[in-house]
Structures are given as C-alpha cells and as structure tokens.
Design a protein around this motif. Structure first.
Motif, PDB file in Angstrom:
ATOM      1  N   PRO A 266      25.792   8.516  33.864  1.00 14.94           N
ATOM      2  CA  PRO A 266      25.444   9.317  33.210  1.00 14.94           C
ATOM      3  C   PRO A 266      25.251  10.406  33.942  1.00 14.94           C
ATOM      4  O   PRO A 266      24.182  10.987  34.478  1.00 14.94           O
ATOM      5  N   GLY A 267      25.827  11.797  33.032  1.00 13.04           N
ATOM      6  CA  GLY A 267      25.972  13.339  33.854  1.00 13.04           C
ATOM      7  C   GLY A 267      27.081  12.889  34.981  1.00 13.04           C
ATOM      8  O   GLY A 267      26.972  13.932  36.089  1.00 13.04           O
ATOM      9  N   LYS A 268      27.860  12.131  35.333  1.00 11.08           N
ATOM     10  CA  LYS A 268      28.487  11.428  36.807  1.00 11.08           C
ATOM     11  C   LYS A 268      29.257  11.676  36.166  1.00 11.08           C
ATOM     12  O   LYS A 268      30.159  11.091  35.611  1.00 11.08           O
ATOM     13  N   GLU A 269      30.433  11.055  38.104  1.00  8.23           N
ATOM     14  CA  GLU A 269      31.984  10.922  37.864  1.00  8.23           C
ATOM     15  C   GLU A 269      32.105   9.552  37.834  1.00  8.23           C
ATOM     16  O   GLU A 269      31.386   9.543  38.645  1.00  8.23           O
ATOM     17  N   ARG A 270      33.197   8.630  37.194  1.00 10.26           N
ATOM     18  CA  ARG A 270      33.653   7.734  37.342  1.00 10.26           C
ATOM     19  C   ARG A 270      33.808   7.375  39.516  1.00 10.26           C
ATOM     20  O   ARG A 270      34.838   8.116  39.165  1.00 10.26           O
ATOM     21  N   GLU A 271      33.121   6.245  39.493  1.00 16.77           N
ATOM     22  CA  GLU A 271      33.264   6.206  41.140  1.00 16.77           C
ATOM     23  C   GLU A 271      33.530   4.702  41.572  1.00 16.77           C
ATOM     24  O   GLU A 271      33.821   3.902  40.826  1.00 16.77           O
ATOM     25  N   PHE A 272      34.359   4.426  42.339  1.00 13.00           N
ATOM     26  CA  PHE A 272      35.060   3.837  43.296  1.00 13.00           C
ATOM     27  C   PHE A 272      34.279   2.933  43.354  1.00 13.00           C
ATOM     28  O   PHE A 272      33.039   3.219  44.374  1.00 13.00           O
ATOM     29  N   VAL A 273      33.700   1.718  43.284  1.00  7.32           N
ATOM     30  CA  VAL A 273      33.107   0.607  43.837  1.00  7.32           C
ATOM     31  C   VAL A 273      34.032  -0.652  44.418  1.00  7.32           C
ATOM     32  O   VAL A 273      33.453  -0.483  45.436  1.00  7.32           O
ATOM     33  N   ALA A 274      35.222  -1.264  44.151  1.00  6.39           N
ATOM     34  CA  ALA A 274      35.313  -1.884  45.249  1.00  6.39           C
ATOM     35  C   ALA A 274      37.289  -2.421  44.221  1.00  6.39           C
ATOM     36  O   ALA A 274      36.975  -2.218  42.820  1.00  6.39           O
ATOM     37  N   ALA A 275      37.352  -2.695  45.400  1.00  2.00           N
ATOM     38  CA  ALA A 275      39.182  -3.490  44.935  1.00  2.00           C
ATOM     39  C   ALA A 275      40.010  -4.140  45.455  1.00  2.00           C
ATOM     40  O   ALA A 275      39.343  -5.021  46.589  1.00  2.00           O
ATOM     41  N   ILE A 276      40.403  -4.501  44.780  1.00  6.05           N
ATOM     42  CA  ILE A 276      41.228  -6.437  45.758  1.00  6.05           C
ATOM     43  C   ILE A 276      43.024  -6.101  44.890  1.00  6.05           C
ATOM     44  O   ILE A 276      43.295  -5.915  44.460  1.00  6.05           O
ATOM     45  N   SER A 277      43.368  -6.577  46.249  1.00  8.24           N
ATOM     46  CA  SER A 277      44.587  -6.844  46.661  1.00  8.24           C
ATOM     47  C   SER A 277      44.793  -8.282  45.145  1.00  8.24           C
ATOM     48  O   SER A 277      44.182  -8.848  44.956  1.00  8.24           O
ATOM     49  N   TRP A 278      46.245  -8.414  44.952  1.00 10.83           N
ATOM     50  CA  TRP A 278      47.197  -9.446  43.795  1.00 10.83           C
ATOM     51  C   TRP A 278      47.076 -10.805  44.390  1.00 10.83           C
ATOM     52  O   TRP A 278      46.291 -11.549  43.632  1.00 10.83           O
ATOM     53  N   SER A 279      47.106 -10.687  46.033  1.00  9.68           N
ATOM     54  CA  SER A 279      46.606 -12.239  45.888  1.00  9.68           C
ATOM     55  C   SER A 279      44.941 -12.556  46.966  1.00  9.68           C
ATOM     56  O   SER A 279      44.816 -13.601  47.140  1.00  9.68           O
ATOM     57  N   GLY A 280      44.364 -11.521  47.009  1.00  7.36           N
ATOM     58  CA  GLY A 280      42.825 -11.364  47.163  1.00  7.36           C
ATOM     59  C   GLY A 280      42.985 -11.622  48.849  1.00  7.36           C
ATOM     60  O   GLY A 280      41.705 -11.243  49.119  1.00  7.36           O
ATOM     61  N   SER A 281      43.917 -10.850  49.294  1.00  8.49           N
ATOM     62  CA  SER A 281      43.717 -10.931  50.674  1.00  8.49           C
ATOM     63  C   SER A 281      43.196 -10.123  50.963  1.00  8.49           C
ATOM     64  O   SER A 281      42.891  -9.179  52.262  1.00  8.49           O
ATOM     65  N   GLY A 282      43.645  -8.435  50.437  1.00  3.62           N
ATOM     66  CA  GLY A 282      43.125  -7.382  51.089  1.00  3.62           C
ATOM     67  C   GLY A 282      41.996  -6.929  49.783  1.00  3.62           C
ATOM     68  O   GLY A 282      41.570  -7.158  48.476  1.00  3.62           O
ATOM     69  N   THR A 283      40.198  -5.812  50.636  1.00  2.00           N
ATOM     70  CA  THR A 283      39.888  -6.289  49.791  1.00  2.00           C
ATOM     71  C   THR A 283      38.911  -4.920  50.068  1.00  2.00           C
ATOM     72  O   THR A 283      39.264  -4.552  51.361  1.00  2.00           O
ATOM     73  N   TYR A 284      38.454  -3.965  49.185  1.00  2.00           N
ATOM     74  CA  TYR A 284      38.005  -2.939  49.741  1.00  2.00           C
ATOM     75  C   TYR A 284      37.187  -2.215  48.770  1.00  2.00           C
ATOM     76  O   TYR A 284      36.570  -2.046  47.454  1.00  2.00           O
ATOM     77  N   TYR A 285      36.275  -1.172  49.686  1.00  2.00           N
ATOM     78  CA  TYR A 285      34.536  -1.492  49.298  1.00  2.00           C
ATOM     79  C   TYR A 285      34.363   0.612  49.419  1.00  2.00           C
ATOM     80  O   TYR A 285      34.455   1.280  50.868  1.00  2.00           O
ATOM     81  N   GLY A 286      34.068   0.468  47.831  1.00  2.00           N
ATOM     82  CA  GLY A 286      33.586   2.399  48.837  1.00  2.00           C
ATOM     83  C   GLY A 286      31.950   2.132  49.294  1.00  2.00           C
ATOM     84  O   GLY A 286      31.417   0.841  49.430  1.00  2.00           O
ATOM     85  N   ALA A 287      31.296   3.369  49.915  1.00  2.00           N
ATOM     86  CA  ALA A 287      30.886   3.059  51.303  1.00  2.00           C
ATOM     87  C   ALA A 287      29.082   2.933  50.336  1.00  2.00           C
ATOM     88  O   ALA A 287      28.331   2.002  51.063  1.00  2.00           O
ATOM     89  N   SER A 288      28.985   3.313  49.538  1.00  2.00           N
ATOM     90  CA  SER A 288      27.613   2.745  48.425  1.00  2.00           C
ATOM     91  C   SER A 288      27.025   1.627  48.347  1.00  2.00           C
ATOM     92  O   SER A 288      26.716   0.790  48.409  1.00  2.00           O
ATOM     93  N   VAL A 289      28.037   0.785  48.656  1.00  2.00           N
ATOM     94  CA  VAL A 289      27.777  -0.557  47.945  1.00  2.00           C
ATOM     95  C   VAL A 289      28.369  -1.304  48.887  1.00  2.00           C
ATOM     96  O   VAL A 289      28.120  -2.785  49.048  1.00  2.00           O
ATOM     97  N   LYS A 290      28.909  -1.253  50.307  1.00  2.00           N
ATOM     98  CA  LYS A 290      29.610  -2.104  51.450  1.00  2.00           C
ATOM     99  C   LYS A 290      27.760  -2.702  52.004  1.00  2.00           C
ATOM    100  O   LYS A 290      27.227  -2.359  52.132  1.00  2.00           O
ATOM    101  N   GLY A 291      29.126  -3.971  52.431  1.00  6.80           N
ATOM    102  CA  GLY A 291      27.671  -5.407  52.615  1.00  6.80           C
ATOM    103  C   GLY A 291      26.790  -5.673  51.612  1.00  6.80           C
ATOM    104  O   GLY A 291      26.053  -6.499  51.595  1.00  6.80           O
ATOM    105  N   ARG A 292      26.526  -5.113  50.610  1.00  2.00           N
ATOM    106  CA  ARG A 292      26.029  -5.298  49.364  1.00  2.00           C
ATOM    107  C   ARG A 292      26.424  -6.260  48.277  1.00  2.00           C
ATOM    108  O   ARG A 292      26.190  -7.062  47.787  1.00  2.00           O
TER     109      ARG A 292
END
Length: 123
Positions: A41-67
C-alpha cells in the motif's frame, strides 16, 4: 495472448513460508519469461523474481535474494514462488507477469499480468 491467475497467498507469521502459484493459459507459455512483482500500500510495484522460458536463468530482487525461489513447470503451465523466512515487510499484493524474450526487472517490460494475490506477514 497469455492469461495469468495467481493463487497461494494468505496470512503467515514472520519466519514462516508460503508458496505462490501462477497458472497460465495460452499456447506460447513455454516461450515466455515469467516474473513476480509485488506492491505494498502506498508504494510502487517492485520486482521480486524472474525466470527465463527454459528455467535456466533466474533473477531476484535484492530484498528477497536467498529467501525466495522462483521456478516453473512448462508441462502444466505454472510458475511458482517459494517464499521462506518471511518478514512483515514482505506484506504486499503479489503479481505474476509474462513477457516474450529474456527476463527483465522493470514493470513496463511485461505485457501480461495476473490480478494479484495478497500476502500478509504478521510480526
């Protein structure tokens, strides 16, 4: 066209876990990169995680990485977000998104969005 429906949100205590799911329709799901974003609430939409079509590439936002862990199963057209060690600051509406091509971290790069699922983490 891709239609996305999220599920799995709810109320959990700090330190707990939740697994979000995103069900996709459309014949081209396996060619799309998928991502999770969140908006508190009251904040902008934030990136959390993404995955490529094959699953070979994954990316995480700094605040969730490792969790958090993103994964996908193209056979059943689902993408998942496993969330561990949840914190009150993880409270938000979580959205699933899709785009052709390689994963991106910006909201504007995604063409298709789900309606969102609420995650609330109590302290």
């Amino acid at each position: 066209q891709v239609q996305l429906v999220e599920s799995g949100g709810g109320l959990v205590q700090a330190g707990g876990s939740l697994r979000l799911s995103c069900a996709a329709s459309g014949r081209t799901f396996s060619t799309y990169s998928m991502a999770w974003f969140r908006q508190a609430p009251g904040k902008e939409r934030e990136f959390v995680a993404a995955i490529s079509w094959s699953g070979s590439g994954t990316y995480y936002g700094a605040s969730v990485k490792g969790r958090f862990t993103i994964s996908r199963d193209n056979a059943v057209k689902q993408v998942y977000l496993q969330m561990n060690s949840l914190k009150p600051e993880d409270t938000a509406v979580y959205y699933c998104a899709a785009r052709p091509g390689w994963p991106q971290t910006s909201v504007g790069e995604y063409d298709y969005w789900g309606q969102g699922t609420q995650v609330t983490v109590s302290s």
